[in-house]
Design a protein around this motif. Structure first.
Motif, PDB file in Angstrom:
ATOM      1  N   ALA A 293       0.945  -0.864   0.240  1.00 46.89           N
ATOM      2  CA  ALA A 293      -0.025   0.095  -0.321  1.00 46.89           C
ATOM      3  C   ALA A 293       0.861   1.009   0.134  1.00 46.89           C
ATOM      4  N   GLN A 294       1.981   1.661   0.971  1.00 47.63           N
ATOM      5  CA  GLN A 294       3.000   2.250   0.666  1.00 47.63           C
ATOM      6  C   GLN A 294       3.461   2.327  -0.383  1.00 47.63           C
ATOM      7  N   ARG A 295       4.089   1.477  -1.002  1.00 47.68           N
ATOM      8  CA  ARG A 295       5.058   1.791  -2.173  1.00 47.68           C
ATOM      9  C   ARG A 295       3.889   2.342  -3.063  1.00 47.68           C
ATOM     10  N   HIS A 296       2.293   2.160  -2.943  1.00 47.58           N
ATOM     11  CA  HIS A 296       1.420   1.794  -4.578  1.00 47.58           C
ATOM     12  C   HIS A 296       0.996   3.730  -3.983  1.00 47.58           C
ATOM     13  N   ALA A 297       1.070   4.367  -3.089  1.00 48.76           N
ATOM     14  CA  ALA A 297       0.674   5.587  -2.865  1.00 48.76           C
ATOM     15  C   ALA A 297       2.060   6.549  -3.210  1.00 48.76           C
ATOM     16  N   THR A 298       2.951   5.770  -2.766  1.00 45.92           N
ATOM     17  CA  THR A 298       4.208   6.805  -3.048  1.00 45.92           C
ATOM     18  C   THR A 298       4.244   7.092  -4.348  1.00 45.92           C
ATOM     19  N   GLN A 299       4.343   6.106  -5.487  1.00 49.85           N
ATOM     20  CA  GLN A 299       3.828   6.191  -6.910  1.00 49.85           C
ATOM     21  C   GLN A 299       3.126   6.933  -7.259  1.00 49.85           C
ATOM     22  N   ALA A 300       1.860   7.596  -6.264  1.00 51.84           N
ATOM     23  CA  ALA A 300      -0.113   7.661  -7.073  1.00 51.84           C
ATOM     24  C   ALA A 300       0.751   8.822  -7.401  1.00 51.84           C
ATOM     25  N   PRO A 301       0.063  10.001  -8.828  1.00 54.64           N
ATOM     26  CA  PRO A 301       0.771  10.799  -8.903  1.00 54.64           C
ATOM     27  C   PRO A 301       0.364  12.396  -8.046  1.00 54.64           C
ATOM     28  N   ILE A 302       0.783  13.513  -7.601  1.00 52.52           N
ATOM     29  CA  ILE A 302       1.153  14.842  -6.830  1.00 52.52           C
ATOM     30  C   ILE A 302       0.208  15.663  -7.053  1.00 52.52           C
ATOM     31  N   PRO A 303      -1.249  15.974  -6.262  1.00 52.52           N
ATOM     32  CA  PRO A 303      -1.997  16.908  -6.828  1.00 52.52           C
ATOM     33  C   PRO A 303      -1.127  17.920  -7.461  1.00 52.52           C
ATOM     34  N   GLU A 304      -2.640  18.511  -8.515  1.00 52.52           N
ATOM     35  CA  GLU A 304      -1.485  19.790  -9.520  1.00 52.52           C
ATOM     36  C   GLU A 304      -1.469  20.957  -8.334  1.00 52.52           C
ATOM     37  N   ILE A 305      -2.308  21.156  -7.154  1.00 47.18           N
ATOM     38  CA  ILE A 305      -2.029  22.349  -6.179  1.00 47.18           C
ATOM     39  C   ILE A 305      -0.792  22.323  -5.579  1.00 47.18           C
ATOM     40  N   LEU A 306      -0.140  21.009  -5.430  1.00 49.13           N
ATOM     41  CA  LEU A 306       1.104  20.907  -4.496  1.00 49.13           C
ATOM     42  C   LEU A 306       2.728  20.882  -5.337  1.00 49.13           C
ATOM     43  N   ARG A 307       1.762  20.434  -6.384  1.00 49.20           N
ATOM     44  CA  ARG A 307       3.325  20.097  -7.264  1.00 49.20           C
ATOM     45  C   ARG A 307       3.436  21.105  -8.229  1.00 49.20           C
ATOM     46  N   ASP A 308       2.621  22.148  -8.321  1.00 51.10           N
ATOM     47  CA  ASP A 308       3.664  23.508  -8.615  1.00 51.10           C
ATOM     48  C   ASP A 308       3.394  25.008  -7.794  1.00 51.10           C
ATOM     49  N   LEU A 309       3.961  23.958  -6.488  1.00 53.86           N
ATOM     50  CA  LEU A 309       3.662  24.605  -5.397  1.00 53.86           C
ATOM     51  C   LEU A 309       5.458  25.466  -5.599  1.00 53.86           C
ATOM     52  N   ARG A 310       4.913  26.703  -4.882  1.00 51.02           N
ATOM     53  CA  ARG A 310       6.097  27.358  -5.157  1.00 51.02           C
ATOM     54  C   ARG A 310       6.859  28.039  -3.547  1.00 51.02           C
TER      55      ARG A 310
END
Length: 596
Positions: A291-308
């Motif tokens: 479960a942890q391995r698959h969750a780690t591989q899941a895509p990041i939400p856009e609001i966190l992916r583009d956060l600066r």
């Protein structure tokens, strides 16, 4: 098929943790939590839980501050708090990062939270990640899920698509089965869903294991428990026979579940009731790791992916100016030498503090840059590996299509010849359908009795552990075909075939199961045997060797790419006392001179 019980020793795992991976310079854990409403102050919760977690982290950091900036909690520990605000001064994001420079590795835990823009399906998103940067060997490193994840799940009540993320399993009665099916089939679901079915009779061991493993999955998977036989039957009726969960079993459903397509069921691994209730079987510990391995591989939400976050240089400059303003010129009083000396000492101390601050900032920038370079290199290596695996999968698919085309062409030619000989019934008679390929190594192991001329001395746990790899289904199918080829070769050897298995593969006899000769090695290199020959000694009956062990250099290659690249090591005793093929090892590629 014969079983010779002499298991090899296996590597131990710590009992007080749920390790994820040992791959160096890699993101070893990550999960994202979608907060559905802003009823709670998300930032206050994240700050509170983060600081509490840091302060109670082995009681090493009792004075962790929550204010913005870079804080040195010790000689080797740095806490960085950052915030972002909109033009009206409202906080829109925060990041809390703890870096611990230990002798074996540098550990970096990052907790990020951000408000979603208006109109978004969720109010906010929170991510927790753990990075590991080894300082040399990775031996002994066992990273796991940060403890703060469970606390954040309990406080924030996050959702994943239509389903909730909880610390403990949600009870599902027959009336709630339809909702569970909706959760499993939700196209917006990012995390796995772990579904357990309660045993028909009370089982203390099963219950204890469920109480342990479910909280370990918190934050990485949705957790559900079919509460009674009616719920189990209702779930089976709604989802179908292939995707069902038997009483006592635990199944992990990956995103994209499709109950209408039977082959999809093989993607969703399960631990059988027998293994869950066997005190000597540790298969249940793989549930949280998967479960942890698959969750780690899941895509990041856009609001966190583009956060600066804004550069801290302005804040640094303000601190320098404030410190410099404390150094004011003092009137020279030559008649008072002691007063002059006191002022000089004060100014000197302030200048030393300023220099120390500058040195710390430079060193922190240098460390951050170094870790960023290592993280980038790791991502590039992972990208290269992903591309390599993609090409490898494409090659496998092309070879399978070519093999299928050759088989169809040969079948059509044979039917045509039968028609030409007026043997119409023979040409149209249905052929015997072979057994389906196993979809896991656990299934392969359970079906090994199908091979009457193979003697298994291999370690069961090492074999079944291959199921934790994403390519396990492909490898298990290949292993089955390889074992059929070995079994067929043993039959031919008993009937007078003179060559070795490699010869059999080079020119297989008509109507027998073959195997590609290029995927067979009958011996190891001399340097490999000199350095790592001991790894290739496996159990055998004492009638084969009085010591009960023998060298098995011959092996079948189930894959040629990646670190695992499974192998099947065997000993040809078809002309010996057992007149069988002894399967001594099924597991990851053993060490050789090319091992990294």
């Amino acid at each position: 098929m014969t079983i010779f019980a002499a298991p090899l020793p296996t590597a131990s795992h710590p009992a007080d943790a749920c390790p994820t991976t040992t791959v160096p310079d890699q993101l070893v854990f990550r999960t994202t939590l979608s907060v559905p409403t802003a009823e709670r102050d998300v930032f206050a919760v994240v700050r509170s839980e983060s600081i509490t977690w840091i302060k109670t982290k082995q009681t090493r950091y009792p004075d962790a501050p929550s204010t913005s900036g870079v804080h040195h909690l010790g000689a080797t520990t740095v806490l960085t708090n950052q915030s972002r605000y909109d033009e009206t001064g409202v906080e829109t994001a925060l990041r809390i990062q703890l870096r611990e420079d230990q002798p074996a590795a540098t550990w970096r835990t990052t907790i990020t939270a951000a408000l979603a823009p208006p109109g978004a399906p969720t109010a906010a998103a929170v991510a927790v990640s753990l990075e590991c940067f080894p300082n040399g060997t990775t031996e002994g490193l066992r990273p796991g899920r940060p403890a703060i994840v469970k606390n954040l799940v309990a406080r924030l009540s996050p959702f994943d698509g239509d389903g909730r993320l909880t610390v403990n399993a949600l009870q599902v009665g027959s009336a709630q089965v339809d909702h569970l099916i909706e959760v499993l089939c939700d196209p917006d679901r990012l995390h796995p869903v772990v579904v357990a079915a309660r045993t028909t009779e009370p089982d203390p061991l099963w219950s204890q294991r469920m109480r342990t493993v479910m909280p370990q999955c918190a934050g990485s998977a949705g957790l559900y428990l079919l509460a009674d036989p009616k719920a189990v039957d209702a779930f089976r009726h709604e989802i179908g026979e292939h995707h069902r969960v038997a009483p006592g079993a635990v199944r992990t459903f990956l995103p994209g579940t499709d109950p209408a397509w039977a082959p999809d069921a093989a993607r969703h691994r399960f631990v059988s009731p027998a293994r869950m209730r066997d005190s000597s079987d540790n298969a249940w510990t793989t549930i949280a790791r998967a479960a942890q391995r698959h969750a780690t591989q899941a895509p990041i939400p856009e609001i966190l992916r583009d956060l600066r976050f804004p550069d801290d240089e302005a804040a640094t400059q303000r601190r320098r100016e404030a410190l410099a303003q404390t150094i004011t010129p003092h009137p020279r009083l030559p008649v008072d030498a002691l007063n002059e000396l006191r002022h000089l000492r004060e100014e000197n101390a302030l200048l030393l503090d300023l220099l120390k601050t500058a040195d710390e900032e430079v060193e922190e920038k240098r460390t951050s840059t170094r870790l960023a370079e290592r993280a980038t290199a790791s991502l590039e290596a992972q990208l290269a590996l992903a591309r390599q695996e993609s090409l490898h999968n494409l090659q496998d698919a092309v070879e399978a299509l070519e093999e299928a085309q050759r088989a169809r062409t040969e079948a059509n030619q044979l039917r045509s010849r039968l028609y030409q000989q007026d043997r119409h019934e023979d040409a149209t008679d249905p052929v015997e359908v072979p057994q389906p390929l196993p979809t896991s190594f656990e299934e392969l192991w359970d079906r090994r009795e199908a091979f009457s001329r193979l003697l298994f001395t291999a370690d069961r746990d090492t074999c079944i552990d291959l199921d934790e790899n994403d390519r396990a289904r492909v490898w298990a199918g290949k292993a089955w075909v390889a074992l059929r080829a070995l079994d067929s070769y043993a039959e031919q050897a008993q009937q007078g075939f003179k060559g070795a298995f490699y010869d059999y593969c080079t020119a297989p006899l008509p109507g027998v199961q073959g195997w590609p000769a290029k995927q067979v090695a009958m011996a190891e290199g001399s340097q490999t045997m000199a350095q790592y020959g001991g790894q290739r000694v496996f159990p055998v009956p004492t009638t084969v060797d009085p010591s009960g062990r023998a060298v098995m250099e011959a092996h079948i290659k189930l894959d040629s790419k990646g670190a695992t690249s499974p192998r099947v090591h065997f000993l040809d005793d078809t002309k010996g006392t057992t007149q069988m093929i002894i399967i001594g090892y099924v597991g990851p590629h053993l060490r050789n001179t090319k091992t990294n």
